[in-house]
Scaffold this motif. Sequence first.
Motif, mmCIF file in Angstrom:
data_model
loop_
_atom_site.group_PDB
_atom_site.id
_atom_site.type_symbol
_atom_site.label_atom_id
_atom_site.label_comp_id
_atom_site.label_asym_id
_atom_site.label_seq_id
_atom_site.Cartn_x
_atom_site.Cartn_y
_atom_site.Cartn_z
ATOM 1 N N TRP A 124 0.796 -1.242 0.000
ATOM 2 C CA TRP A 124 0.000 0.000 0.000
ATOM 3 C C TRP A 124 0.825 1.287 0.000
ATOM 4 N N PHE A 125 2.100 1.211 0.366
ATOM 5 C CA PHE A 125 2.872 2.453 0.452
ATOM 6 C C PHE A 125 3.116 3.064 -0.931
ATOM 7 N N ARG A 126 2.871 4.370 -1.036
ATOM 8 C CA ARG A 126 3.188 5.124 -2.252
ATOM 9 C C ARG A 126 3.991 6.351 -1.841
ATOM 10 N N PRO A 127 5.144 6.584 -2.473
ATOM 11 C CA PRO A 127 5.995 7.734 -2.084
ATOM 12 C C PRO A 127 5.232 9.059 -2.124
ATOM 13 N N GLU A 128 4.255 9.153 -3.030
ATOM 14 C CA GLU A 128 3.503 10.403 -3.161
ATOM 15 C C GLU A 128 2.306 10.447 -2.204
ATOM 16 N N GLY A 129 2.201 9.482 -1.326
ATOM 17 C CA GLY A 129 1.036 9.378 -0.439
ATOM 18 C C GLY A 129 1.083 10.331 0.746
ATOM 19 N N ARG A 130 0.128 10.115 1.668
ATOM 20 C CA ARG A 130 -0.064 10.994 2.819
ATOM 21 C C ARG A 130 1.129 11.002 3.763
ATOM 22 N N LEU A 131 1.824 9.854 3.883
ATOM 23 C CA LEU A 131 2.916 9.715 4.842
ATOM 24 C C LEU A 131 4.240 9.445 4.131
ATOM 25 N N SER A 132 5.323 9.991 4.651
ATOM 26 C CA SER A 132 6.649 9.661 4.121
ATOM 27 C C SER A 132 7.039 8.276 4.627
ATOM 28 N N LEU A 133 8.027 7.664 3.959
ATOM 29 C CA LEU A 133 8.469 6.341 4.399
ATOM 30 C C LEU A 133 8.998 6.415 5.828
ATOM 31 N N ASP A 134 9.646 7.526 6.155
ATOM 32 C CA ASP A 134 10.188 7.704 7.488
ATOM 33 C C ASP A 134 9.071 7.712 8.541
ATOM 34 N N GLU A 135 7.986 8.387 8.231
ATOM 35 C CA GLU A 135 6.847 8.404 9.174
ATOM 36 C C GLU A 135 6.239 7.010 9.304
ATOM 37 N N VAL A 136 6.128 6.318 8.165
ATOM 38 C CA VAL A 136 5.587 4.956 8.199
ATOM 39 C C VAL A 136 6.478 4.071 9.074
ATOM 40 N N GLU A 137 7.784 4.167 8.867
ATOM 41 C CA GLU A 137 8.722 3.386 9.685
ATOM 42 C C GLU A 137 8.501 3.645 11.167
ATOM 43 N N ALA A 138 8.353 4.919 11.524
ATOM 44 C CA ALA A 138 8.196 5.278 12.941
ATOM 45 C C ALA A 138 6.927 4.647 13.528
ATOM 46 N N ILE A 139 5.848 4.669 12.750
ATOM 47 C CA ILE A 139 4.596 4.067 13.236
ATOM 48 C C ILE A 139 4.763 2.556 13.432
ATOM 49 N N TYR A 140 5.451 1.905 12.488
ATOM 50 C CA TYR A 140 5.639 0.458 12.594
ATOM 51 C C TYR A 140 6.613 0.086 13.712
ATOM 52 N N VAL A 141 7.607 0.923 13.942
ATOM 53 C CA VAL A 141 8.504 0.660 15.070
ATOM 54 C C VAL A 141 7.675 0.634 16.352
ATOM 55 N N GLU A 142 6.823 1.631 16.500
ATOM 56 C CA GLU A 142 6.000 1.718 17.711
ATOM 57 C C GLU A 142 5.069 0.502 17.835
ATOM 58 N N MET A 143 4.426 0.144 16.708
ATOM 59 C CA MET A 143 3.492 -0.995 16.756
ATOM 60 C C MET A 143 4.208 -2.321 17.013
ATOM 61 N N ALA A 144 5.355 -2.501 16.368
ATOM 62 C CA ALA A 144 6.097 -3.756 16.559
ATOM 63 C C ALA A 144 6.593 -3.855 18.004
ATOM 64 N N ARG A 145 7.087 -2.741 18.519
ATOM 65 C CA ARG A 145 7.547 -2.727 19.916
ATOM 66 C C ARG A 145 6.402 -3.102 20.860
ATOM 67 N N LYS A 146 5.270 -2.474 20.637
ATOM 68 C CA LYS A 146 4.128 -2.773 21.507
ATOM 69 C C LYS A 146 3.672 -4.224 21.334
ATOM 70 N N ALA A 147 3.652 -4.694 20.068
ATOM 71 C CA ALA A 147 3.172 -6.057 19.807
ATOM 72 C C ALA A 147 3.993 -7.101 20.564
ATOM 73 N N VAL A 148 5.296 -6.858 20.712
ATOM 74 C CA VAL A 148 6.134 -7.820 21.437
ATOM 75 C C VAL A 148 6.310 -7.398 22.894
ATOM 76 N N GLY A 149 5.440 -6.496 23.339
ATOM 77 C CA GLY A 149 5.398 -6.120 24.750
ATOM 78 C C GLY A 149 6.655 -5.425 25.242
ATOM 79 N N ALA A 150 7.306 -4.647 24.350
ATOM 80 C CA ALA A 150 8.523 -3.933 24.781
ATOM 81 C C ALA A 150 8.171 -2.966 25.908
ATOM 82 N N ARG A 151 9.019 -2.954 26.938
ATOM 83 C CA ARG A 151 8.768 -2.038 28.050
ATOM 84 C C ARG A 151 9.369 -0.675 27.745
#
Lengths: 196, 196
Positions: free
Chosen positions: B169-196
């Motif tokens: 789904w990612f498109r460079p011309e889309g609403r979010l930059s790849l960097d912003e997408v990365e940041a959101i996924y870092v947060e979600m992945a961290r939470k998913a594995v219960g990172a403290r």
Amino acid sequence: MTRQTRIRSAETGARIRAAALRLFARDGYAAVSMRQIAGEVGLQVGALYNHVADKQSLLVVLMREHMEALLAALDAEALPEAPDAALEGFVRFHIRYHAARPDEVFIAYMELRNLGPENFAGIEALRRRYEDRLEGMLARGAEAGIFSVRDARVATMAVIAMLTGVTTWFRPEGRLSLDEVEAIYVEMARKAVGAR
Amino acid sequence: MTRQTRIRSAETGARIRAAALRLFARDGYAAVSMRQIAGEVGLQVGALYNHVADKQSLLVVLMREHMEALLAALDAEALPEAPDAALEGFVRFHIRYHAARPDEVFIAYMELRNLGPENFAGIEALRRRYEDRLEGMLARGAEAGIFSVRDARVATMAVIAMLTGVTTWFRPEGRLSLDEVEAIYVEMARKAVGAR
């Protein structure tokens, strides 16, 4: 058409779609010919065209049927209003529904590239409707302070990709039952969206 | 073979692989003929066979190259030892690497069905090596009490599917930059594995 003929014709249509699904999933849409599909159901290729206009419409029908059945099955779940319980229900539903239909999932995701622009838009709209159901839960949960998501749309795509991934590795004879897998994913999805 | 001829032959080999990658991604492996690949690089089909044994070996080479380049690129990241920082690095790396290579990703996942059993086992072993890198981080983190995962193997598959999904789904011309997408996924992945 007599009633008998109509019933027989509907049955043939269903057999054609089942054969196309099997062949598309095995060899890919581009590699499968109408002749092959006809052969699978024991029809002459000319007779096949009494039931279906062309290969493209067969692909679209399979994808549309898959998405519509998915939406109807989700409705039939009648998930609870509470975002928390709704999310658990959605996770279990999505995994169970897709794990049982690997061919449909494979085609629904992989053959999008072979749809004409108008057909693509139609299928995308159905997929969006499905995604919106989860996005609505996440947004409602975030509003209620039950979930914590930075971007409900991205969270939706992340959770759905995570769940659909199960179809690529789950084997009924494997180490974990589908029920155990569901439970692990419920926990991970809940944590990923910051469920309290 | 003179040095010149060797260089030219290596260049032709690379052009053949690039053409095969493009065609397989567009039409699917089963629908592409050796003749078509030869045409793309301006060779007679006979001359093509001086460079590659058959279509299957072309597919295997593409998949193996993709997996080996992926593993080498991950090594080059030299991710930190600390599971927490390593997970963040892995998430950002995986998204960035795959978002830049949609054709390779598509083929690496979708054409597995077209590999013979031996070739399949070889590619699966490489993929497993990649997955094991993340699984190791999760297991180490869980042991250290930094992460909370019920099943490190399943968590690995869930996180990787979530991240790879970005390519769909990612498109460079889309609403979010790849960097912003990365940041959101870092947060979600961290939470998913219960990172403290």
